[in-house]
Write a protein that holds these residues in place. Sequence first.
Motif, PDB file in Angstrom:
ATOM      1  N   ASP A 130       0.807  -1.222   0.000  1.00  0.00           N
ATOM      2  CA  ASP A 130       0.000   0.000   0.000  1.00  0.00           C
ATOM      3  C   ASP A 130       0.842   1.275   0.000  1.00  0.00           C
ATOM      4  O   ASP A 130       2.043   1.247   0.092  1.00  0.00           O
ATOM      5  CB  ASP A 130      -1.005  -0.006   1.156  1.00  0.00           C
ATOM      6  CG  ASP A 130      -2.345  -0.612   0.724  1.00  0.00           C
ATOM      7  OD1 ASP A 130      -2.504  -0.881  -0.479  1.00  0.00           O
ATOM      8  OD2 ASP A 130      -3.215  -0.792   1.587  1.00  0.00           O
ATOM      9  N   ASN A 161      -5.703  -1.526  -1.259  1.00  0.00           N
ATOM     10  CA  ASN A 161      -6.848  -0.632  -1.483  1.00  0.00           C
ATOM     11  C   ASN A 161      -6.386   0.568  -2.310  1.00  0.00           C
ATOM     12  O   ASN A 161      -5.526   1.336  -1.863  1.00  0.00           O
ATOM     13  CB  ASN A 161      -7.399  -0.158  -0.134  1.00  0.00           C
ATOM     14  CG  ASN A 161      -8.741   0.540  -0.282  1.00  0.00           C
ATOM     15  OD1 ASN A 161      -9.033   1.129  -1.326  1.00  0.00           O
ATOM     16  ND2 ASN A 161      -9.551   0.478   0.753  1.00  0.00           N
ATOM     17  N   GLN A 299     -16.826   3.310   1.222  1.00  0.00           N
ATOM     18  CA  GLN A 299     -16.541   2.054   0.519  1.00  0.00           C
ATOM     19  C   GLN A 299     -17.489   0.939   0.921  1.00  0.00           C
ATOM     20  O   GLN A 299     -17.857   0.086   0.104  1.00  0.00           O
ATOM     21  CB  GLN A 299     -15.091   1.628   0.836  1.00  0.00           C
ATOM     22  CG  GLN A 299     -14.733   0.246   0.320  1.00  0.00           C
ATOM     23  CD  GLN A 299     -13.428  -0.292   0.918  1.00  0.00           C
ATOM     24  OE1 GLN A 299     -12.631   0.452   1.486  1.00  0.00           O
ATOM     25  NE2 GLN A 299     -13.200  -1.581   0.790  1.00  0.00           N
ATOM     26  N   GLU A 371     -14.473  -3.907  -2.985  1.00  0.00           N
ATOM     27  CA  GLU A 371     -13.861  -4.694  -1.911  1.00  0.00           C
ATOM     28  C   GLU A 371     -12.671  -5.454  -2.475  1.00  0.00           C
ATOM     29  O   GLU A 371     -12.839  -6.488  -3.120  1.00  0.00           O
ATOM     30  CB  GLU A 371     -14.892  -5.663  -1.327  1.00  0.00           C
ATOM     31  CG  GLU A 371     -14.489  -6.274  -0.001  1.00  0.00           C
ATOM     32  CD  GLU A 371     -14.219  -5.219   1.056  1.00  0.00           C
ATOM     33  OE1 GLU A 371     -13.017  -4.949   1.277  1.00  0.00           O
ATOM     34  OE2 GLU A 371     -15.171  -4.663   1.622  1.00  0.00           O
ATOM     35  N   PRO A 372     -11.451  -4.922  -2.281  1.00  0.00           N
ATOM     36  CA  PRO A 372     -10.276  -5.562  -2.876  1.00  0.00           C
ATOM     37  C   PRO A 372     -10.240  -7.068  -2.603  1.00  0.00           C
ATOM     38  O   PRO A 372     -10.113  -7.863  -3.530  1.00  0.00           O
ATOM     39  CB  PRO A 372      -9.115  -4.821  -2.213  1.00  0.00           C
ATOM     40  CG  PRO A 372      -9.681  -3.455  -1.920  1.00  0.00           C
ATOM     41  CD  PRO A 372     -11.116  -3.690  -1.554  1.00  0.00           C
TER      42      PRO A 372
END
Length: 462
Positions: A130, A161, A299, A371-372
């Motif tokens: 990330d 994300n 999200q 939703e990764p």
Amino acid sequence: MRILFVSSEVFPFSKTGGLADVAGALPEALVREGHDVLVVSPWYKTLKAEPAPLWIGDVEVPFDGGTSSCGVGTLERAGVRYAFVGHEDFQRDSLYGFEDDTKRFARFSRAAFQTAERVNFTPDIVHANDWHTGYVPMILQHGYHLPAGFPHLPSVFTVHNVQYQGHGELDATLYWLRLPAALRDGPLNYFGGANAMQAGASYAQRITTVSPTYAEEMQRAEYGYGLDGTFQHLSDKLVGILNGLDTELWNPAEDEHLAKRYSLKRRSGKRQNKEALCARYGLDPAKPLMGVVSRLADQKGIDFLLDALPQLFHQGWNIFILGSGESWMEDALARESRERAELASHIGYDESLAHLVYAASDALAVPSRFEPCGLSQMIAMRYGTIPVARETGGLKDTIRHGETGFLFAHPNADGLAWASAQAASLYAHDKQWQKMMRTAMQEDFSWEKSARAYLSLYQELI
Ligand code: ADP
């Protein structure tokens, strides 16, 4: 193989979301496969370690035009070595959310190498995660001010994300990192500013993300948060590897947080967890219970779940929500919970209560806009709790509609209500519901498969 794993959070020491779970579980799985892993993470004021890491001294980190002293604390757990980077930047009440976050994590990224050197760990490969560690592949590629053995090491960058990218100032970022100003025309540059995620993805030899479907989605404008073009351009080195689940931590047969433990063969104990939760929060245990365990962020679609409440109540559901996040959503939830007998909520982050909610609920709503990978749906299935989820990212890749859960396409109240209605009508047929529960509980979400996929990727690069 010697793997340096760099992450801004790692369970059980620090956690705001799924990244911590991955950083906690993947290194352990790699060690079980016979490899050496050093995890480097910040030494937060809020670090949950008993006993605390052992402080072994300071390292001088090239940073901000000079050097910056950072403390190094170490500990070992389940065969994984940990080194925590100490600095007053991390002496705050929460992990993120500060104006100087890009500088804090640029410092952390810079410190990872001297920290690894300090504990005599020279890796074969570096795995960054990330935006917080997006600077790591860039530093490696250029090799400036790195200890011997580190310049030009291959790196893997995992996107957990895309929404959070680490936007900052271009010249300042290069100055902090002690990289040449000439790099301002490289991939750190995003429309004249710095973008840590774009840098990480561009400079790493491989990009992974946490599900095959998300690997496709992040190349589309609706999911890419402005980096869709970048990921299209980099798609040759992008691959989706589904996260596993820590099946020891999440095991209803051994779970200390439950009112009653249960297993696939002896499922009756699940009922007592429902009764315990319903008694504690004034819900009706005779009704089907839909749980939610979630960050309260855009999200996660909790806003349209709130819009769907009248339909869900009409279908017979009682609903329990455990969550924390945006204050308008927290307030709305608290208000609705006071007004409706069918809804209860606990606002806050509560690890122990989360376990009970997974065990107590009949279904788990996961109405994410994107939703990764998502862990909560996998936890739910392992606990015999049927996910009702949006058909996106890892939710799509882990839930089989009609067999282990229910999926809906449209991220709105009607979409969620449509899938919830199907779940409610199956719930009314106990035999079929039990069959779905059994199938869900038998799904294999262990880390071994994913760990092997990462290992073959590392192997290709070394
Ligand atoms: P994300 O990383 O986007 O938050 P994931 O589904 O990948 O979503 O991971 C969420 C993790 O955080 C799960 O382990 C879930 O149980 C946990 N979690 C989320 N909200 C809470 C909360 N309020 N209290 C306790 N655990 C939570």
